[in-house]
Design a protein around this motif. Structure first.
Motif, short mmCIF file in Angstrom:
data_model
loop_
_atom_site.label_atom_id
_atom_site.label_comp_id
_atom_site.label_asym_id
_atom_site.label_seq_id
_atom_site.Cartn_x
_atom_site.Cartn_y
_atom_site.Cartn_z
N MET B 1 -5.13 -10.15 6.90
CA MET B 1 -4.06 -9.98 5.91
C MET B 1 -4.66 -9.60 4.55
O MET B 1 -5.68 -10.16 4.15
N ILE B 2 -4.01 -8.68 3.89
CA ILE B 2 -4.51 -8.23 2.58
C ILE B 2 -4.46 -9.40 1.59
O ILE B 2 -3.46 -10.11 1.51
N SER B 3 -5.56 -9.58 0.85
CA SER B 3 -5.63 -10.71 -0.08
C SER B 3 -5.37 -10.25 -1.51
O SER B 3 -5.44 -9.05 -1.82
N PHE B 50 -4.74 1.07 1.19
CA PHE B 50 -4.28 0.27 2.33
C PHE B 50 -3.50 1.09 3.36
O PHE B 50 -2.92 0.51 4.30
N LEU B 69 2.04 -7.44 -3.51
CA LEU B 69 1.17 -8.00 -2.46
C LEU B 69 1.98 -8.33 -1.20
O LEU B 69 1.56 -7.99 -0.08
N LYS B 70 3.12 -8.97 -1.39
CA LYS B 70 3.94 -9.33 -0.22
C LYS B 70 4.36 -8.09 0.56
O LYS B 70 4.35 -8.08 1.79
N GLN B 73 1.38 -6.63 2.40
CA GLN B 73 1.09 -7.49 3.56
C GLN B 73 2.08 -7.23 4.68
O GLN B 73 1.71 -7.12 5.86
N ALA B 74 3.35 -7.11 4.32
CA ALA B 74 4.37 -6.86 5.34
C ALA B 74 4.14 -5.51 6.02
O ALA B 74 4.26 -5.37 7.25
N THR B 76 1.31 -3.76 6.23
CA THR B 76 0.07 -3.67 7.00
C THR B 76 0.14 -4.54 8.26
O THR B 76 -0.43 -4.19 9.29
N SER B 77 0.84 -5.66 8.19
CA SER B 77 0.93 -6.50 9.39
C SER B 77 1.86 -5.87 10.43
O SER B 77 1.70 -6.07 11.63
#
Lengths: 450, 79
Positions: B1-3, B50, B69-70, B73-74, B76-77
């Motif tokens: 997960m991207i930090s 990303f 960020l959220k 993350q969504a 990329t996941s």
């Protein structure tokens, strides 16, 4: 409804039912009558001289009939119908003289209400302490409450933009904070005519279109800063991808461009200079104008509004642009003096030369703007005017030709034979180095006499 | 997960500020020069770093680093 007192009552028709009654007791004094003589200029002896009044058979100075009317006025304006009433007519008979000092009892009573006309008829009586009627008659008053002022259309649209795209609302909020009431009224008037006066689906489409327009411009500018040239390079590809794409033009490009003329500071300053300074300067010479590349029609519209004697023809290769422009012009009641065409007027020299040609931020969309400005020259008569602008170091999806300075645009214009009369240069992001600073340059030009 | 740290690297590069520290609640008012053009610079850099893409609605509605960020993350996941 307020209580009677020093503040007027605010009544609606519902507060003025027949039988509604208000009263006033006036302690009449000689001083007031003399003061009213001064105010009205009516210094007739019976109003200012005790002896003259007695000689004429009165017990003393006689109050003016108009002073009694004025006392009724205080009842009308302060109590019934109150602050929102407008006096329409007065019919009074003065039956018995009022000779101060004395007490007079005024009464107004609603006799009839016409809801359709918003009119109230009031019966009026003024009696002395013996019950003798001094004056009686009727007043008619219109009850005209002020319209409920809704938030200006601009601010309502801003609220929608801010709720969906807060990052694009900053420049709108700056305009809201810095522009004056006349600007707000003008912008709200234009927006409501084109997109509707009340919130509707077209408002949301316009806001979405504006946001897309901004995103595209900003993405293109980021590409330009990184690579040093515009992304698009082929005119035919741009035409197919943009100008003949209905969704792109109608939902994004044209509404976005239209709103940017008001909101983007450098676009706004260009338009203001055009309307306030340039059009008045050339007005006596212009009976027919062409706008070539109408876009959203803003400059055609402003020309029609500013020059009521002229007529104009808008040319654009995109039917979506000419349709949008015609609707804008029609919405402002100017369509009888305007038509649109999808002809390539620059390549095929027009039979009828115009007195004025507008070409607003078109040159950067072309591969050879140097040839295009030669064609523009042929669309106006000798001695005719042109208003030609170009984007410089300012990218967009459909920008092809990179002008790097206003001087490069000027060189194209003079090489084509135009005489430059006025230059306006407006910059965005002034903190950036010149070669990365989005700029618009506007030129008032003239075709020399043969 | 991207930090947050991975996102911070992008911010430091875009704003040319090696010491820049971002938090979830950091917003445009906290970083000098975060105007509309820098916002898109940032967006484009995040997209490239990303391998994601943002819609205009997303670009126009981010209000803080946490929002970005959220979403990254969504995206990329889900990929």
């Amino acid at each position: 409804m307020n209580l009677p007192g020093s503040e007027p009552a605010f009544r609606t028709l519902a507060d003025c039912a027949p039988g509604t009654r208000v009263e006033l007791i006036w302690d009449a004094t000689v001083e007031e009558v003399l003061e009213f003589a001064r105010l009205s200029g009516d210094h007739s002896p019976i109003h200012v001289s005790h002896e003259a009044a007695v000689t004429r058979g009165f017990p003393g100075i006689v109050a003016h009939g108009a002073l009694l009317t004025a006392k009724f006025s205080s009842l009308l304006g302060m109590q019934l119908p109150g602050a929102d009433g407008v006096l329409q007519s007065v019919e009074l008979q003065f039956r018995s003289p009022v000779c101060p000092p004395c007490q007079i009892y005024f009464a107004l009573e609603v006799e009839r209400v016409s809801a359709a006309a918003g009119q109230i008829k009031l019966a009026a009586t003024a009696k002395n302490s013996a019950g003798v009627v001094c004056a009686s008659g009727t007043f008619r008053s219109l009850l005209r409450p002020p319209p409920v002022m809704s938030k200006p259309v601009f601010n309502q649209l801003l609220s929608i933009l801010e709720s969906k795209y807060p990052n694009y609302a900053r420049v709108w909020k700056e305009a809201d904070a810095t522009q004056d009431a006349a600007w707000h009224e003008d912008v709200s008037n234009h927006i409501s005519k084109v997109f509707g006066a009340e919130p509707n689906e077209r408002w949301h489409e316009a806001v979405d279109g504006y946001a897309e327009f901004c995103t595209e411009a900003l993405r293109a500018q980021v590409f330009f800063e990184k690579h040093g040239h515009y992304k698009a390079s082929n005119y035919e590809e741009v035409v197919a991808a943009c100008y003949h794409d209905a969704d792109y033009m109608c939902l994004r490009y044209l509404p976005g461009q239209y709103l940017s003329h008001f909101i983007w500071p450098h676009h706004g300053r260009m338009l203001q200079h055009f309307v306030n300074d340039l059009l008045p300067r050339i007005a006596p010479d212009v009976k027919l104008f062409y706008e070539i590349g109408v876009g959203c029609g803003m400059y055609s519209l402003r020309t029609l509004l500013a020059l009521p004697e002229c007529r104009g023809i808008g040319h654009d290769i995109s039917t979506y642009a000419t349709d949008f422009t015609y609707r804008v012009v029609e919405a402002h009641g100017q369509a009888s003096r305007y038509s649109v065409s999808n002809d390539d007027i620059v390549s095929t020299e027009p039979a009828q030369k115009a007195d004025f040609v507008i070409n607003q931020e078109v040159l950067e969309h072309l591969e050879r703007p140097d040839l295009f400005v030669q064609g523009l020259l042929r669309t106006v008569r000798p001695g005719g005017w042109g208003y030609i602008t170009a984007a410089i170091n300012a990218a967009h999806t459909d920008h092809i030709y990179l002008y790097r300075s206003p001087e490069e645009v000027a060189a194209h214009l003079t090489a084509a034979g135009w005489e430059i009369v006025d230059v306006q240069i407006e910059r965005n992001y002034p903190e950036k180095p010149l070669h990365l600073q989005p700029t618009v340059a506007g030129f008032l030009v003239r075709r020399p006499q043969d | 997960m991207i930090s947050l740290n991975a996102l911070q690297d992008v911010f430091r590069s875009v704003f040319d500020s090696p010491e820049l520290e971002i938090k979830m609640e950091t917003n445009a008012a906290d970083i000098e020069g975060w105007d509309s053009l820098m916002h898109i610079n940032l967006i484009v850099a995040i997209e490239e770093r990303f391998d994601v893409s943002f819609t205009t609605l997303e670009i126009g509605s981010f209000t803080c680093v946490g929002d970005v960020l959220k979403l990254v993350q969504a995206k990329t996941s889900a990929a």
